[in-house]
Enzyme design. Sequence first.
Site, PDB file in Angstrom:
ATOM      1  N   PRO A 114      -2.536  -0.472  -6.749  1.00 47.97           N
ATOM      2  CG  PRO A 114      -2.815  -2.778  -6.994  1.00 47.97           C
ATOM      3  CD  PRO A 114      -2.172  -1.584  -7.635  1.00 47.97           C
ATOM      4  CG  ASN A 115      -2.801  -1.896  -1.085  1.00 47.47           C
ATOM      5  OD1 ASN A 115      -3.886  -1.969  -0.525  1.00 47.47           O
ATOM      6  ND2 ASN A 115      -2.206  -2.958  -1.589  1.00 47.47           N
ATOM      7  NE  ARG A 150       0.789   0.198   1.386  1.00 46.27           N
ATOM      8  CZ  ARG A 150       1.254  -0.046   0.182  1.00 46.27           C
ATOM      9  NH1 ARG A 150       1.148   0.852  -0.777  1.00 46.27           N
ATOM     10  NH2 ARG A 150       1.831  -1.193  -0.083  1.00 46.27           N
ATOM     11  CE1 TYR A 182       5.667   1.832   0.010  1.00 44.78           C
ATOM     12  CE2 TYR A 182       4.261   1.188   1.849  1.00 44.78           C
ATOM     13  CZ  TYR A 182       5.049   0.844   0.772  1.00 44.78           C
ATOM     14  OH  TYR A 182       5.232  -0.478   0.437  1.00 44.78           O
ATOM     15  CG  ASN A 213       4.023   3.699  -7.027  1.00 48.61           C
ATOM     16  OD1 ASN A 213       4.155   2.470  -7.137  1.00 48.61           O
ATOM     17  ND2 ASN A 213       4.312   4.352  -5.916  1.00 48.61           N
ATOM     18  CB  ALA A 251       2.184  -5.266  -4.856  1.00 47.91           C
ATOM     19  CD  GLU A 280       8.164   0.365 -12.438  1.00 48.71           C
ATOM     20  OE1 GLU A 280       8.032  -0.024 -13.615  1.00 48.71           O
ATOM     21  OE2 GLU A 280       8.415  -0.398 -11.492  1.00 48.71           O
ATOM     22  CG  HIS A 335       8.715   1.501  -7.199  1.00 46.49           C
ATOM     23  ND1 HIS A 335       7.556   0.793  -7.066  1.00 46.49           N
ATOM     24  CD2 HIS A 335       9.245   1.157  -8.394  1.00 46.49           C
ATOM     25  CE1 HIS A 335       7.383   0.029  -8.120  1.00 46.49           C
ATOM     26  NE2 HIS A 335       8.390   0.231  -8.953  1.00 46.49           N
ATOM     27  CG  LEU A 336       5.849   6.771  -2.859  1.00 52.16           C
ATOM     28  CD1 LEU A 336       4.541   6.298  -2.259  1.00 52.16           C
ATOM     29  CD2 LEU A 336       6.029   8.260  -2.667  1.00 52.16           C
ATOM     30  CB  SER A 337       9.840   2.270  -0.424  1.00 55.25           C
ATOM     31  OG  SER A 337       9.332   1.254  -1.279  1.00 55.25           O
ATOM     32  NE  ARG A 388       9.829  -1.801   1.627  1.00 54.89           N
ATOM     33  CZ  ARG A 388       8.531  -1.630   1.357  1.00 54.89           C
ATOM     34  NH1 ARG A 388       8.157  -0.929   0.288  1.00 54.89           N
ATOM     35  NH2 ARG A 388       7.619  -2.149   2.149  1.00 54.89           N
ATOM     36  NE  ARG A 443       7.956  -4.686  -0.072  1.00 57.89           N
ATOM     37  CZ  ARG A 443       6.629  -4.622  -0.015  1.00 57.89           C
ATOM     38  NH1 ARG A 443       5.940  -4.182  -1.050  1.00 57.89           N
ATOM     39  NH2 ARG A 443       5.971  -4.989   1.066  1.00 57.89           N
TER      40      ARG A 443
END
Length: 158
Positions: free
Chosen positions: A9-10, A17, A22, A72, A75, A96, A98-100, A105, A109
């Site tokens: 999602p997103n 975004r 990101y 990825n 959420a 897996e 994750h960009l961030s 954070r 998360r």
Amino acid sequence: MKVLLISGPNLNILGQRQPEIYGSQTLADIEDLVNKRAKEWGVTIRPYQSNHEGAIIDFIQQERSAEGLIINPGALSHYGYSLRDALEAFPGGKMEVHLSNVHAREAFRHNLVTAPIMDGVVAGLGWRGYLAALDALVPMLQERHGRPTSGDAGAPGL
Ligand code: DQA
């Protein structure tokens, strides 16, 4: 060898975004970069994005003959137990991304329900994390399928 590149999602609005978190690359940019690197490895990439957990699960089930996947989950990583079960049932190698750096954070998360059943997790490297995941996954799959490589020294671009 086929590797799925799944985005949750997103991630379809990457680029617009929160680029400070990101990055400014779109999902198409990232898919292109992964595709180019995959070609150097002689690997075929099958990209897929959905904002819906069930659709991602359907895709993983339909593509269970693929040797590996890079995901990825967005959420969904933090609470997606059905996705976790689908990933656990996928017989190939799994990474897996994750960009961030999710660990730096918000507290929600920090918990990654999908991470414990993955072969590896990359977080905080931005778009480069996808290439890192691919460069780790392919030799791992080659070994698993009895095609040992010349080691990481044989990796494209390294
Ligand atoms: C993300 C991190 C998640 O917490 C977030 O919900 C995303 C993107 C990342 O790539 O850093 O959608 O997976």
